[in-house]
Design a protein around this motif. Structure first.
Motif, mmCIF file in Angstrom:
data_model
loop_
_atom_site.group_PDB
_atom_site.id
_atom_site.type_symbol
_atom_site.label_atom_id
_atom_site.label_comp_id
_atom_site.label_asym_id
_atom_site.label_seq_id
_atom_site.Cartn_x
_atom_site.Cartn_y
_atom_site.Cartn_z
ATOM 1 N N SER A 34 -3.977 -11.824 2.935
ATOM 2 C CA SER A 34 -4.735 -10.627 2.563
ATOM 3 C C SER A 34 -5.954 -11.019 1.734
ATOM 4 O O SER A 34 -5.909 -11.976 0.957
ATOM 5 C CB SER A 34 -3.883 -9.655 1.753
ATOM 6 O OG SER A 34 -2.915 -9.037 2.569
ATOM 7 N N LYS A 43 -16.080 -7.537 2.246
ATOM 8 C CA LYS A 43 -14.847 -7.798 2.990
ATOM 9 C C LYS A 43 -14.991 -7.414 4.464
ATOM 10 O O LYS A 43 -14.569 -8.161 5.353
ATOM 11 C CB LYS A 43 -13.679 -7.045 2.350
ATOM 12 C CG LYS A 43 -13.374 -7.490 0.908
ATOM 13 C CD LYS A 43 -12.138 -6.833 0.332
ATOM 14 C CE LYS A 43 -12.286 -5.343 0.096
ATOM 15 N NZ LYS A 43 -13.285 -5.014 -0.944
ATOM 16 N N GLU A 154 -8.131 -2.495 6.399
ATOM 17 C CA GLU A 154 -7.593 -1.348 5.661
ATOM 18 C C GLU A 154 -6.923 -0.318 6.579
ATOM 19 O O GLU A 154 -7.252 0.867 6.540
ATOM 20 C CB GLU A 154 -8.697 -0.667 4.858
ATOM 21 C CG GLU A 154 -9.287 -1.553 3.778
ATOM 22 C CD GLU A 154 -10.140 -0.770 2.802
ATOM 23 O OE1 GLU A 154 -9.548 -0.002 2.025
ATOM 24 O OE2 GLU A 154 -11.353 -0.914 2.826
ATOM 25 N N GLN A 168 4.010 -0.041 6.729
ATOM 26 C CA GLN A 168 4.055 -1.438 6.274
ATOM 27 C C GLN A 168 5.372 -2.093 6.685
ATOM 28 O O GLN A 168 5.394 -3.232 7.160
ATOM 29 C CB GLN A 168 3.878 -1.493 4.756
ATOM 30 C CG GLN A 168 2.490 -1.142 4.283
ATOM 31 C CD GLN A 168 2.424 -0.902 2.784
ATOM 32 O OE1 GLN A 168 3.433 -0.991 2.086
ATOM 33 N NE2 GLN A 168 1.241 -0.585 2.280
ATOM 34 N N LEU A 184 -5.644 -9.564 6.629
ATOM 35 C CA LEU A 184 -5.737 -8.162 6.225
ATOM 36 C C LEU A 184 -6.756 -7.999 5.116
ATOM 37 O O LEU A 184 -6.735 -8.727 4.123
ATOM 38 C CB LEU A 184 -4.363 -7.682 5.732
ATOM 39 C CG LEU A 184 -4.299 -6.347 4.978
ATOM 40 C CD1 LEU A 184 -4.520 -5.174 5.931
ATOM 41 C CD2 LEU A 184 -2.955 -6.180 4.259
ATOM 42 N N THR A 186 -7.825 -5.268 2.279
ATOM 43 C CA THR A 186 -7.290 -4.073 1.651
ATOM 44 C C THR A 186 -7.816 -3.945 0.220
ATOM 45 O O THR A 186 -8.133 -4.941 -0.431
ATOM 46 C CB THR A 186 -5.747 -4.098 1.647
ATOM 47 O OG1 THR A 186 -5.268 -2.916 0.992
ATOM 48 C CG2 THR A 186 -5.193 -5.322 0.942
ATOM 49 N N GLU A 191 -0.069 -3.298 -1.648
ATOM 50 C CA GLU A 191 0.038 -3.546 -0.207
ATOM 51 C C GLU A 191 -0.118 -5.033 0.100
ATOM 52 O O GLU A 191 0.660 -5.617 0.867
ATOM 53 C CB GLU A 191 -1.050 -2.746 0.513
ATOM 54 C CG GLU A 191 -1.074 -2.894 2.012
ATOM 55 C CD GLU A 191 -2.005 -1.876 2.626
ATOM 56 O OE1 GLU A 191 -1.538 -0.737 2.826
ATOM 57 O OE2 GLU A 191 -3.179 -2.195 2.876
ATOM 58 N N ALA A 192 -1.111 -5.652 -0.504
ATOM 59 C CA ALA A 192 -1.339 -7.081 -0.290
ATOM 60 C C ALA A 192 -0.132 -7.899 -0.745
ATOM 61 O O ALA A 192 0.309 -8.829 -0.062
ATOM 62 C CB ALA A 192 -2.597 -7.526 -1.033
ATOM 63 N N SER A 196 1.977 -9.995 2.146
ATOM 64 C CA SER A 196 1.314 -11.281 2.370
ATOM 65 C C SER A 196 2.110 -12.515 1.968
ATOM 66 O O SER A 196 2.961 -12.476 1.084
ATOM 67 C CB SER A 196 -0.019 -11.306 1.615
ATOM 68 O OG SER A 196 -0.783 -10.178 1.920
ATOM 69 N N ILE A 199 -2.765 -14.385 -1.001
ATOM 70 C CA ILE A 199 -3.807 -13.403 -1.286
ATOM 71 C C ILE A 199 -5.051 -14.132 -1.762
ATOM 72 O O ILE A 199 -4.985 -14.987 -2.654
ATOM 73 C CB ILE A 199 -3.350 -12.387 -2.352
ATOM 74 C CG1 ILE A 199 -2.180 -11.555 -1.819
ATOM 75 C CG2 ILE A 199 -4.504 -11.478 -2.772
ATOM 76 C CD1 ILE A 199 -1.590 -10.592 -2.846
#
Length: 245
Positions: A34, A43, A154, A168, A184, A186, A191-192, A196, A199
């Motif tokens: 992520s 990003k 996202e 998810q 990903l 985000t 969420e990450a 993941s 990161i």
């Protein structure tokens, strides 16, 4: 693990406005990575470069060891909105990627639709689906596309909290079986962390890599982990890294 994607010393500017500067990182085979960072840190521009919509001013993008600067078709891309074709049914939408290259598998598509909990909606049109259902169809389309790297921009941002967590979990269950490389983007640190293996934190513009974190939580991930003290400590650590300019 072999290297799937390699970004080396990549820089990109628009009208003398430098967006990315000397960016270098890798995504390995079967790895879920992520990218997080401040709003406007480039990003989405990064995805456009990997996807070949833009060409970097300098540096190199490699997929499986081959240079792909400015080349389209190397990634499977899931945008923020599902972007389903309204005149095509669910089945026809998920078959689109394979159809473009002349390799579509209806049997595999029907199996994936069933695994996504959408059995009975094969002939439904996008306007008959909820937001979460549309996003599942969009994911299936990415998973059925032939490219070995999936870029997610996202994809859960428009969903409510409970639908997002449900999506998810579904994504992780599918990915655990498929194990394709995923990158990903985000804004959501939780969420990450939940999804993941690693990161990457970007700085403000011009974006550079500030920090990389290897996430220690075992797989398969348990939903209860998001309420643990260790998870909260990791969230604070990454939040502080993003906020420190």
């Amino acid at each position: 693990m072999g290297i799937k994607l390699s970004i080396e010393n990549m820089t990109k500017s628009f009208d003398n406005n430098k967006v990315l500067e000397d960016l270098s990182f890798q995504v390995h085979e079967g790895e879920f990575v992520s990218i997080v960072g401040p709003s406007g840190s480039g990003k989405s521009t990064l995805f456009h470069l990997i996807g070949g919509l833009y060409t970097p001013d300098s540096g190199e993008i490699q997929m499986d060891g081959k240079r792909i600067n400015g080349q389209r078709g190397s990634i499977s891309y899931t945008p923020q909105s599902p972007s389903l074709l309204p005149w095509r049914t669910v089945l026809d939408n998920v078959l689109l990627g394979g159809e473009i290259i002349g390799k579509k598998s209806e049997i595999e598509a029907l199996q994936m639709i069933e695994r996504a909990g959408l059995k009975g909606y094969e002939q439904a049109y996008p306007n008959e689906l909820s937001g979460g259902m549309k996003q599942r169809v969009s994911f299936i389309r990415s998973l059925l596309s032939p490219q070995s790297l999936i870029c997610l921009d996202e994809p859960f941002s428009a969903l409510d909290e409970f639908t997002r967590l449900e999506m998810q979990n579904w994504l992780l269950s599918i990915w655990e079986q498929d194990k394709r490389s995923i990158l990903l983007v985000t804004h959501n640190i939780e969420e990450a962390l939940y999804l993941s293996d690693r990161i990457i934190v970007l700085s403000d513009k011009p974006a550079k890599i500030k920090k990389e974190f290897t996430i220690p939580f075992p797989r398969p991930r348990l939903e209860s982990i998001v309420l643990s003290e260790e998870f909260l400590q990791w969230k604070k650590k990454i939040y502080n890294e993003i906020r420190s300019y």
